[in-house]
Design a protein around this motif. Structure first.
Motif, PDB file in Angstrom:
ATOM      1  N   PRO A 988       0.805  -1.231   0.000  1.00  0.00           N
ATOM      2  CA  PRO A 988       0.000   0.000   0.000  1.00  0.00           C
ATOM      3  C   PRO A 988       0.829   1.267   0.000  1.00  0.00           C
ATOM      4  CG  PRO A 988      -0.941  -1.598   1.514  1.00  0.00           C
ATOM      5  CD  PRO A 988       0.374  -2.152   1.064  1.00  0.00           C
ATOM      6  N   LEU A 989       1.927   1.293   0.752  1.00  0.00           N
ATOM      7  CA  LEU A 989       2.762   2.492   0.783  1.00  0.00           C
ATOM      8  C   LEU A 989       3.414   2.736  -0.570  1.00  0.00           C
ATOM      9  CD1 LEU A 989       3.980   4.773   2.437  1.00  0.00           C
ATOM     10  CD2 LEU A 989       5.805   3.200   3.149  1.00  0.00           C
ATOM     11  N   LEU A 990       3.896   1.689  -1.196  1.00  0.00           N
ATOM     12  CA  LEU A 990       4.525   1.842  -2.512  1.00  0.00           C
ATOM     13  C   LEU A 990       3.508   2.281  -3.560  1.00  0.00           C
ATOM     14  CD1 LEU A 990       6.763  -1.362  -2.481  1.00  0.00           C
ATOM     15  CD2 LEU A 990       7.462   0.987  -1.989  1.00  0.00           C
ATOM     16  N   LEU A1044      -6.046  -7.034  -2.191  1.00  0.00           N
ATOM     17  CA  LEU A1044      -6.834  -6.399  -3.249  1.00  0.00           C
ATOM     18  C   LEU A1044      -8.332  -6.403  -2.976  1.00  0.00           C
ATOM     19  CD1 LEU A1044      -4.983  -7.700  -6.433  1.00  0.00           C
ATOM     20  CD2 LEU A1044      -4.705  -5.524  -5.258  1.00  0.00           C
ATOM     21  N   MET A1045      -8.802  -7.300  -2.131  1.00  0.00           N
ATOM     22  CA  MET A1045     -10.253  -7.357  -1.920  1.00  0.00           C
ATOM     23  C   MET A1045     -10.680  -6.886  -0.537  1.00  0.00           C
ATOM     24  SD  MET A1045     -11.077 -11.412  -1.353  1.00  0.00           S
ATOM     25  CE  MET A1045     -10.450 -12.293   0.085  1.00  0.00           C
ATOM     26  N   ASN A1046      -9.731  -6.712   0.388  1.00  0.00           N
ATOM     27  CA  ASN A1046     -10.078  -6.332   1.754  1.00  0.00           C
ATOM     28  C   ASN A1046      -9.678  -4.878   1.986  1.00  0.00           C
ATOM     29  OD1 ASN A1046     -11.152  -6.950   4.279  1.00  0.00           O
ATOM     30  ND2 ASN A1046      -9.115  -7.294   5.155  1.00  0.00           N
ATOM     31  N   PRO A1047     -10.607  -3.983   2.313  1.00  0.00           N
ATOM     32  CA  PRO A1047     -10.238  -2.581   2.541  1.00  0.00           C
ATOM     33  C   PRO A1047      -9.292  -2.447   3.738  1.00  0.00           C
ATOM     34  CG  PRO A1047     -12.614  -2.831   2.271  1.00  0.00           C
ATOM     35  CD  PRO A1047     -12.049  -4.202   2.419  1.00  0.00           C
ATOM     36  N   LEU A1048      -8.428  -1.464   3.652  1.00  0.00           N
ATOM     37  CA  LEU A1048      -7.511  -1.195   4.762  1.00  0.00           C
ATOM     38  C   LEU A1048      -8.273  -0.632   5.950  1.00  0.00           C
ATOM     39  CD1 LEU A1048      -4.540   0.453   2.801  1.00  0.00           C
ATOM     40  CD2 LEU A1048      -4.732  -1.926   3.562  1.00  0.00           C
ATOM     41  N   ILE A1060      -5.368   6.201   2.127  1.00  0.00           N
ATOM     42  CA  ILE A1060      -6.186   4.985   2.287  1.00  0.00           C
ATOM     43  C   ILE A1060      -7.410   5.063   1.385  1.00  0.00           C
ATOM     44  CG2 ILE A1060      -7.609   3.691   3.913  1.00  0.00           C
ATOM     45  CD1 ILE A1060      -5.669   4.454   6.110  1.00  0.00           C
ATOM     46  N   TYR A1061      -8.003   6.251   1.322  1.00  0.00           N
ATOM     47  CA  TYR A1061      -9.184   6.433   0.477  1.00  0.00           C
ATOM     48  C   TYR A1061      -8.846   6.201  -1.002  1.00  0.00           C
ATOM     49  CZ  TYR A1061     -13.823   8.341  -0.521  1.00  0.00           C
ATOM     50  OH  TYR A1061     -15.128   8.491  -0.914  1.00  0.00           O
ATOM     51  N   ARG A1062      -7.705   6.744  -1.424  1.00  0.00           N
ATOM     52  CA  ARG A1062      -7.280   6.551  -2.823  1.00  0.00           C
ATOM     53  C   ARG A1062      -6.936   5.097  -3.083  1.00  0.00           C
ATOM     54  NH1 ARG A1062      -2.800   8.528  -4.677  1.00  0.00           N
ATOM     55  NH2 ARG A1062      -3.595   8.407  -6.808  1.00  0.00           N
ATOM     56  N   PHE A1063      -6.341   4.422  -2.104  1.00  0.00           N
ATOM     57  CA  PHE A1063      -6.026   3.018  -2.296  1.00  0.00           C
ATOM     58  C   PHE A1063      -7.296   2.184  -2.432  1.00  0.00           C
ATOM     59  CE2 PHE A1063      -4.803  -1.254  -0.938  1.00  0.00           C
ATOM     60  CZ  PHE A1063      -3.662  -1.462  -1.707  1.00  0.00           C
TER      61      PHE A1063
END
Length: 1414
Positions: A988-990, A1044-1048, A1060-1063
């Motif tokens: 996610p950070l990358l 890819l399928m589980n929200p942060l 996080i929202y953009r991810f």
């Protein structure tokens, strides 16, 4: 010595003449044995020789200059002479010919099929005028079979003699046998020539008074006497069969054509000039004709010498007779001679065609007009005199017209008009002619130079207007009509009622013959559901609500289907609520009573599940806001049902029809409406005061959590503010009324505090990024996105760059909902304007907004050019400023790098100062250095990981392709590491910093990206993917799928809340744009999970987590809605790889829950349940279940044998369940089987066809005769209709290009059975009426379904030919049955149209057989 008489000696006149001089009014002779043997078609074999030949009868050599024979003698057969004699008694036409369809041409010119020689063509002004006998109209395109005896005119019989009065018995000798001539036999006068009449004993002596009058002959009546040549058997007759003698043989006639002699060119020229001179005696010229005139040379001489048409025709007859005589050499069999004649006639016709075409298009010739006139008239004379093979000639005319270009089209149009009537009589040519005319008209109409081609366009328009009235049957062609319907309609005059009616009638006839017109169209609700599903996965257009309104005329059923879709458990998400709200608001303006429809829906659908209730409450709330739903009428509806008195009726889990009153937000209602609502709720002990206090407290908590100003004296100030996360969770569980009040209050507060005039550059206050994020979080928890859209509009004017970027991300996140609300494009335009304004003020500082708009722009319809420009601007901005200005570590990044490695920072700074590119080696060194530092920072603080991810993002700017390749190589190494953090702590950070993309992550999960492993582990005989044998220890596939399928989580510490929202947006984008890759990733994760279990490595498997399994089930549900068949194939393959069956059991349980949400792990769904549950909403999931249960997975060799043994029983169970569903009139499942195994589809279709044809009434069933009740029960008719619907659906759903099944031969037998029943005088009238109204239309629909599958195979042609005969008989029976109370003309017309389609492109052999079967 020569047999030719010397010159000057008059030749003996022949006894018979068929052409008396040059007059064109004479018709060719047709000497045949019987009128019934006059056939229009060639015999199927040359052995059966027909009597047609070239019409070259001995001519009468008198011409206009010869006065020796003042009276002209009529030529032709004796029958024709007798029928045309002036002293002939008045005989009606029906006395000569029984039916119009019993007459065919005599083929005097060619053995092939010809037009009736006694029926001259209407050739316009260019054709000669002929005097001929009264004829009948032969427009019927199909040969009709003989009428049955029942409808044949009754034969007059002599009354029996009266009984003798005396009682004495007297021996009377037996009455001798006598031949009785049928009264229907055509008669003709013999003019005194007594024909031998049959008598007893088979002799031809005087027959006394038993024979008819000697002056009368009977055509087509030959009683058997035992002495006919057919009865004389010989070895040749036994081996080859009996042949009728030719109708004409030049060698056996009393007169012969003039012989050809070889002369010099000069004499030939003089002879031709004399022939062209009308003053020269034709009798003198007819003694001999010069040799060397044949083919196109003969026609050239006629043209160059301008020989009069009558003499040119005579010359062509003489040359043709001599040419045909050479075909009958001695020693040549009859079949060979016949074949030689046919070949010569066709070659002669081709010569005429080439000659005509050469003259027509020789535009450079100075005498072009005169030559064209002569050639066209000459060809017309040859055609009329049957001196051409008419079939070949008409085929040439039609094919030339079809393939003509626009330069030659006017000429071909004029030529075709000459033979218009004859071409249109036969459907074989008429249909093609009409199709070619319409096609040319459309090409000319769409031509860019249409103004220049206007005369041609006007001509084609006039012809089409004529044909649509005179020849409507040639427009009956479903494929052509569907293609050119609009073109034909545009040609019709606006106020011409007759042509408009004819157009409508033709359209109706074609629709009956279309496979899609005879079946029931897909239900309107099915079409609506498909349309709605598309609009939840794509932006709704502005015309969408109007288009959906026109789907069905039953608006109540349309609204009911929409409400069912909105509250369905099989359609996840909130987009459907807003789509439904917008549609109902639009439909209400078109006249739909939305309140009535919702109340009716509540009356029939209890909506027991909580999720369905929430969807309905949300929908009604949106409709109340827009004044589309009437609260007073709803309260009146409740009062009419007894009101609300039970407190349980208004509890959260109470009935939806009563709980809805408590869920309606009272704060937007008028005072009267609030009073009505409060009074009704108080009767059920519902405290509206507590409701108001709860709403007030909720608003205070929201104000406190957001940090908005509050009253200092408020006691709530003494409490600690609740976190946004906790407050959001409480709002999610609140009632819809409270959620709506919070949304309304936030909308008003944001508009009053931060809305208003644009204050960019003025330093005015605006919402901070944190405040905006909290407001958005609360409104999303309340699921009140319509209020969120209003908040976004009010905040744009005064927002900073960070808030503007967050607004763009919000629009991207809820794109489909905002599109349904109609605000998406407006918000994007406002953001684009702000981008330009902020860029002028802040310059590179606008990069965060630019990044968000680049992601949003491609989704906005019509913004493709702007999206491309924004991408270019972003690439330029990345080179100038690779680090986001909004990053919280941008300011102190240098200091942190200096603490770790001052050298690394200095090296990167030097590169940035030197330019924008680096060499490969430097890039690789820097990349490896940063990656090593990143690995070291995994166990340390999150800030260090963020610093190195930012450095990677800065490095990527120099060479993006090389950097992405290095990143992919590093990820391939990363997935083998066992001592690394979880993937969701690395990627996610990358991704957020722009140094890693989602496609790169997806590509790392494919088997093609895996190098050959150094060692292989045992696989137990199962074909495991190579990649999972490497990653099963690291759980890379499962962790990537989880990522890819589980929200942060909201408290994720590596990236900011906005990141996080953009991810989350990127996660949804991957599922939306890469469903196949996601499906492949699920398969790899399943394989990795199964492989780990096979290796007894079961510790820490991510897919064992129930939360992840629930997320995976939701993801598969979304994928099933996109591609049920693809998901089914993938799941079947995954289940096959499970060695212990655990994955297969989990897949079965998951797919069962998709169909039955309340099912447990022990529930097993059967075929009967699947078919019963199938409807418009469960269709994809039923399809998935059916596919999984009928597929045979590829397993190891031992399991393959077991699966092969199980397959027949599975198919038997499925087909039995389908039979039971058909019996219950359940047909919604039919479309599912189309994507199953081909064997299943074929077996089902074959069974449905057999059952359908088996239900057709048959005369072999004794119970059908002499019954007073309908012969077939209604349930059998319903079953037949259901079976036909199944067959239609199976054929309709075949994939494009798939070979359609042919008509079964049994259909001919069944259609013949109906024909026989209709002709049976003893059959019950009610049964006949049932056949006419129900059974026959059903069987015609069945045949029509297969019309598109007709091919040129012999089996298909034979079936079509047999069907044509049956259709002809059905037409006769239906015509005979027409009368009061039994209207069959419409059905007979439909049978005729079907026969037309069956006859299209039918081979000539079958046409000939049909003609001979009359």
């Amino acid at each position: 010595m020569t047999s030719r008489p010397p010159l000057g000696v008059q030749q003996r006149q022949p006894q018979q003449h068929s052409l008396a001089g040059p007059s064109l009014s004479q018709r060719p002779a047709a000497h045949q044995r019987a009128l019934s043997q006059q056939q229009q078609f060639l015999p199927p074999s040359p052995i059966r020789k027909d009597t047609g030949s070239f019409e070259f009868t001995p001519p009468d050599y008198n011409d206009g200059a010869n006065t020796r024979y003042p009276s002209q003698r009529r030529g032709g057969s004796r029958l024709k002479l007798e029928l045309s004699h002036e002293s002939l008694e008045s005989i009606t036409h029906t006395g000569i010919i029984e039916s119009p369809n019993a007459i065919d041409s005599s083929k005097p010119f060619t053995p092939s099929r010809m037009m009736l020689p006694t029926d001259s063509s209407d050739l316009g002004d260019m054709s000669p005028h002929f005097s001929h006998l009264p004829t009948i109209d032969l427009d019927a395109p199909l040969p009709m079979p003989q009428r049955r005896l029942r409808i044949t005119p009754n034969i007059l019989r002599r009354d029996p003699p009266p009984m003798p009065s005396t009682t004495t018995r007297k021996d009377v000798p037996p009455k001798p046998y006598q031949v009785e001539v049928p009264t229907a036999a055509p008669r003709y006068y013999t003019h005194g020539k007594v024909e031998p009449q049959p008598r007893r004993g088979g002799t031809t002596a005087a027959a006394g008074n038993l024979a008819p009058p000697p002056s009368i002959g009977y055509a087509d009546f030959y009683p058997w006497m035992g002495n006919h040549p057919e009865d004389q058997f010989s070895e040749n007759v036994i081996r080859q069969g009996h042949f009728d003698k030719p109708a004409f043989n030049p060698d056996t006639q009393s007169g012969k054509y003039p012989p050809r002699v070889t002369v010099t060119d000069t004499k030939r020229e003089l002879w031709l000039k004399d022939l062209a001179n009308p003053a020269s005696s034709l009798r003198r010229l007819a003694r001999t004709i010069p040799h060397g005139l044949r083919g196109q040379a003969l026609l050239e001489q006629c043209l160059n010498k301008r020989i009069p048409f009558e003499r040119a025709v005579w010359l062509i007859q003489c040359v043709g007779a001599n040419e045909l005589r050479t075909c009958k050499r001695k020693g040549v069999s009859l079949a060979q001679s016949f074949g030689a004649e046919v070949r010569w006639i066709k070659e002669w016709t081709v010569s005429v065609q080439k000659f005509v075409e050469n003259v027509l298009f020789s535009f450079d010739d100075k005498e072009w007009k005169a030559k064209v006139q002569y050639v066209v008239l000459l060809a017309t004379h040859l055609y009329e005199q049957h001196l051409l093979d008419r079939e070949t000639y008409m085929e040439w005319l039609v094919s030339s017209f079809e393939n003509s270009n626009q330069n030659r089209l006017p000429m071909w149009m004029l030529i075709a008009e000459i033979y218009w009537k004859d071409l249109l009589k036969l459907r074989k040519y008429g249909r093609r002619l009409v199709t070619a005319l319409v096609s040319h008209h459309q090409l000319v109409f769409n031509h860019p130079d249409r103004d220049i081609l206007q005369p041609l366009l006007s001509k084609s328009t006039a012809l089409l207007n004529t044909l649509i009235l005179s020849s409507p049957e040639n427009f009956v062609s479903p494929s052509v009509w569907s293609k050119y319907r609009d073109t034909i309609k545009a040609c019709l005059p606006v106020g011409d009622t007759a042509r408009q009616d004819a157009f409508a009638a033709i359209g109706s006839r074609n629709e009956q013959l279309m496979a899609s017109g005879n079946r029931s169209q897909p239900a309107a609700r099915h079409i609506l559901v498909q349309w709605l599903d598309r609009n939840t996965q794509a932006p709704m257009s502005e015309e969408g609500p109007a288009n959906s309104w026109n789907i069905s005329k039953d608006k109540s059923a349309l609204a009911r289907a929409l409400l069912e879709w909105c509250t369905s458990l099989y359609r996840p998400g909130k987009t459907k609520v807003y789509v439904t709200s917008q549609l109902l608001q639009h439909w209400s303006m078109l006249g739909l009573d939305v309140t009535t429809e919702i109340l009716d829906f509540l009356d029939v659908d209890p909506c027991v599940q909580k999720e369905r209730k929430d969807h309905l409450y949300h929908l009604v709330c949106e409709l109340v806001r827009s004044d589309t739903f009437s609260v007073p009428r709803y309260i009146q509806w409740l009062s009419a049902r007894g009101g609300i008195t039970n407190p349980e009726d208004v509890l959260p889990d109470g009935p939806v029809s009563t709980r809805l009153l408590a869920e309606i937000p009272p704060f937007g209602l008028s005072s009267e409406q609030r009073n009505l609502r409060s009074g009704m709720l108080r009767r059920a002990s519902f405290s509206v005061e507590d409701e108001a206090r709860d709403a007030e407290m909720a608003l205070k908590l929201v104000r406190q959590s957001l940090g908005l100003p509050m009253d200092p004296a408020d006691p709530i100030q003494q409490r600690k503010p609740r976190s946004i996360n906790k407050l959001s969770q409480q709002i999610q569980s609140a009632s819809r009324a409270l959620k709506a009040e919070i949304g309304r209050w936030l909308r008003d507060s944001a508009a009053s505090t931060y809305g208003g005039k644009d204050r960019v550059g003025s330093g005015g206050p605006g919402a901070s990024p944190t405040l905006f994020g909290n407001i958005r979080r609360i409104l999303e928890a309340a699921e009140d996105l319509s209020m969120l859209a209003d908040v976004l509009r009010s905040l744009i004017s005064n927002a900073c760059v960070e808030v503007l970027a967050a607004i763009a991300n919000t629009v991207n996140r809820h794109f489909f909902i905002f599109s349904a609300l109609g605000v998406c494009k407006g918000l994007f335009n406002d953001l684009s304007k702000k981008l330009r304004a902020v860029f002028l003020e802040q310059g590179p500082g606008t990069r965060p907004l630019l990044v968000s708009l680049v992601s949003l722009a491609p989704r906005i319809p019509g913004m493709e050019e702007l999206a491309t420009q924004l991408k270019k601007d972003l690439a330029l901005s990345s080179r100038q400023n690779p680090v986001d200005a909004c990053s919280p570590v941008s300011d102190n990044m240098i200091a942190r790098l200096q603490d770790d490695s001052n050298d690394l920072h200095e090296e990167i700074e030097k590169l940035l100062a030197a330019g924008t590119s680096v060499d490969r080696k430097t890039m690789e060194n820097l990349f490896q250095t940063i990656i090593q530092r990143l690995h070291q920072s995994w166990g340390e603080s999150a800030d260090k990981q963020r610093v190195y991810s930012v450095l990677l993002a800065r490095l990527r700017v120099f060479d993006m392709p090389l950097f992405d390749a290095l990143m992919a190589k590093w990820i391939a190494y990363l997935r083998t590491l066992t001592n690394r953090p979880s993937i969701d702590r690395i990627f996610p950070l990358l991704v957020s910093n722009g140094c890693l993309t989602m496609p790169t992550i997806l590509s790392s999960t494919s088997d093609s990206s895996t190098p050959t492993p150094l060692s292989r582990v045992p696989t137990g005989g199962i074909s495991w993917p190579q990649i999972v044998q490497i990653t099963y220890r690291t759980r890379y596939m499962q962790e990537t799928l989880k990522l890819l399928m589980n929200p942060l989580r909201p408290d994720y510490d590596l990236i900011t809340p906005e990141e996080i929202y953009r991810f989350t947006n990127l996660q949804e984008q991957v599922l939306r744009e890469n469903p196949k890759d996601m499906l492949s990733l699920i398969g790899s994760a399943m394989a990795e999970y199964s492989f780990a279990r096979a290796q007894n490595d079961t510790q820490g498997l991510p897919l064992d987590d129930p939360v992840i399994q629930e997320r995976l089930s939701t993801l598969i549900k979304l994928l099933v809605l996109k591609d049920a068949a693809g998901v089914g194939r993938a799941l079947a393959a995954w289940a096959a790889r499970s060695p212990d069956g655990y994955v297969g059991s989990w897949i079965d349980n998951m797919t069962t829950k998709l169909l039955l949400p309340s099912a447990d792990r022990q529930t097993h769904i059967t075929f009967d349940q699947i078919l019963e549950l199938t409807n418009e909403f469960t269709w994809p999931f039923c399809h998935l279940q059916l596919f999984l249960q009928t597929s045979t997975p590829p397993t190891d060799q031992n399991n393959q044998q077991a699966a092969a043994d199980r397959q027949p029983s599975t198919l038997d169970s499925l087909t039995s369940a389908m039979d039971r569903a058909i019996d219950k009139k359940n047909l919604t499942w039919v479309g599912i089987v189309l994507s199953l195994n081909v064997e299943v589809v074929q077996q089902l279709k074959g069974r449905a066809q057999s059952r359908f044809l088996g239900l057709i009434p048959s005369p072999r069933e004794s119970l059908l005769v002499n019954t007073a009740v309908p012969p077939v029960p209604e349930q059998s008719l319903q079953m037949a209709e259901n079976l036909l619907s199944v067959i239609e659906a199976l054929m309709r759903g075949s994939p494009p290009g798939a070979r359609q099944p042919q008509l079964p031969p049994e259909v001919v037998i069944r259609l013949s059975d109906l024909w026989e029943l209709l002709a049976n005088a003893e059959f019950d009238p009610a049964g006949k009426q049932q056949i006419i109204t129900r059974w026959l239309p059903l069987l015609l629909n069945f045949v029509t379904l297969h019309t598109q599958a007709f091919d040129a195979s012999k089996a298909s042609s034979d079936i079509r030919a047999r069907l044509l005969v049956v259709c002809a008989g059905l037409m006769q029976e239906l015509d005979a049955l027409h009368g009061p109370g039994c209207h069959t003309r419409g059905l007979a017309a439909r049978v005729f149209d079907l026969g037309c389609v069956l006859s299209d492109n039918l081979p000539e052999e079958q046409r000939g057989h049909n003609n001979n079967s009359r």
